[in-house]
Design an enzyme around this catalytic site. Sequence first.
Site, PDB file in Angstrom:
ATOM      1  CG  ASP A   8      11.510  15.471  11.279  1.00 17.88           C
ATOM      2  OD1 ASP A   8      11.882  14.555  12.039  1.00 17.88           O
ATOM      3  OD2 ASP A   8      11.549  16.677  11.610  1.00 17.88           O
ATOM      4  CE  LYS A 106      13.485  16.058  14.512  1.00 14.12           C
ATOM      5  NZ  LYS A 106      12.603  17.206  14.265  1.00 14.12           N
ATOM      6  CB  CYS A 151      14.608  18.861  10.946  1.00 12.07           C
ATOM      7  SG  CYS A 151      13.303  19.609  11.973  1.00 12.07           S
TER       8      CYS A 151
HETATM    9  C1  VGL Z   1      10.613  20.847  10.802  1.00  6.36           C
HETATM   10  C2  VGL Z   1       9.654  22.898  11.073  1.00  6.36           C
HETATM   11  C3  VGL Z   1       9.000  22.467  12.203  1.00  6.36           C
HETATM   12  C4  VGL Z   1      11.511  19.973   9.989  1.00  6.36           C
HETATM   13  C5  VGL Z   1       9.971  20.398  11.938  1.00  6.36           C
HETATM   14  O1  VGL Z   1      11.374  18.732  10.058  1.00  6.36           O
HETATM   15  O2  VGL Z   1      12.367  20.526   9.243  1.00  6.36           O
HETATM   16  N1  VGL Z   1      10.463  22.100  10.386  1.00  6.36           N
HETATM   17  N2  VGL Z   1       9.153  21.213  12.623  1.00  6.36           N
END
Ligand code: VGL
Length: 197
Positions: A8, A106, A151
């Site tokens: 991410d 995702k 994540c």
């Molecule tokens: C994430 C919160 C919501 C992450 C993704 O990448 O850690 N955290 N969506």
Amino acid sequence: MRALIVVDMQVDFCPGGALAVARGDEIIAPINALMPRFDAVILTQDWHPADHASFADNHPGAAPYSTTQMPYGPQVLWPRHCVIGSDGAAFHAGLDLSRADLILRKGFRPGIDSYSAFFENDRSTATGLAGYLRDRGLDDLHFVGLAQDFCVAWSAMDAMRLGFTATVIETATRAIDLNGSLEAARDAMRAAGVTLA
Ligand code: VGL
Ligand code: ZN
């Protein structure tokens, strides 16, 4: 064989983004430098529809960063982030995309969040990543990216549960740290057999 899984590294998780992780941009250069040292590089991309259940503003009266109960368990309600096709969902411009073998999206089902790169938050709906890694003989997994306490941690613990070896390279990750979530995640990762390097 060794895979680098970059979690991410998107505009919305970097400073100035909708769900910014403090100093998240500091890890871009270290991640790019790690890429050539692995047999495969996999990027994950948080990718939510506008009506996603993890967005606080889809729950009238709910505050961002509060927790709600979903059919699959407790869920933190986040500020709206990484909406499909938005600028915030793009990878950070500094990230080297040229070495990515696979980009795994995702969190695209409206009713369920997906922190882990392997399973959605019901802990049972698979993303398909495990099969991809096994088919390619990638068994030694190294995790970097954002956020360490969500994540990254959920992905690394699922990797151990699935029989892979999992290492989190702590110099190339940063945390949200919501109410002590970083220390809790580090403890849980150690207990699951994840190496914190
Ligand atoms: C994430 C919160 C919501 C992450 C993704 O990448 O850690 N955290 N969506
Ligand atoms: Zn998300």
